[in-house]
Motif scaffolding. Sequence first.
Motif, PDB file in Angstrom:
ATOM      1  N   ASP A   8       0.837  -1.196   0.000  1.00 42.39           N
ATOM      2  CA  ASP A   8       0.000   0.000   0.000  1.00 42.39           C
ATOM      3  C   ASP A   8       0.870   1.244   0.000  1.00 42.39           C
ATOM      4  O   ASP A   8       1.856   1.325   0.736  1.00 42.39           O
ATOM      5  CB  ASP A   8      -0.919   0.018   1.226  1.00 42.39           C
ATOM      6  N   GLY A   9       0.521   2.205  -0.830  1.00 44.96           N
ATOM      7  CA  GLY A   9       1.251   3.460  -0.892  1.00 44.96           C
ATOM      8  C   GLY A   9       2.449   3.439  -1.824  1.00 44.96           C
ATOM      9  O   GLY A   9       3.117   4.443  -1.994  1.00 44.96           O
ATOM     10  N   ASP A  11       3.471   2.476  -5.725  1.00 48.62           N
ATOM     11  CA  ASP A  11       2.886   2.153  -7.026  1.00 48.62           C
ATOM     12  C   ASP A  11       3.563   0.971  -7.708  1.00 48.62           C
ATOM     13  O   ASP A  11       2.962   0.299  -8.533  1.00 48.62           O
ATOM     14  CB  ASP A  11       2.961   3.375  -7.962  1.00 48.62           C
TER      15      ASP A  11
END
Length: 55
Positions: A8-9, A11
């Motif tokens: 998460d966070g 790319d």
Amino acid sequence: MAVQMQHDGIDEVIEVAEISVPTYERSGWRVVGGQTPAANETKAAGNARRQTGEN
């Protein structure tokens, strides 16, 4: 075999060796693309060696 993982966070999707998946999962990474790493089989083999006293 390499396994794709995502966090998460971030790319970017990374590829790690199957045996490294549990370490990455503890750091918040997750396996993507429906892959099922065989790292659990390696862990079971490691436990068996420890139980028999072999190094």
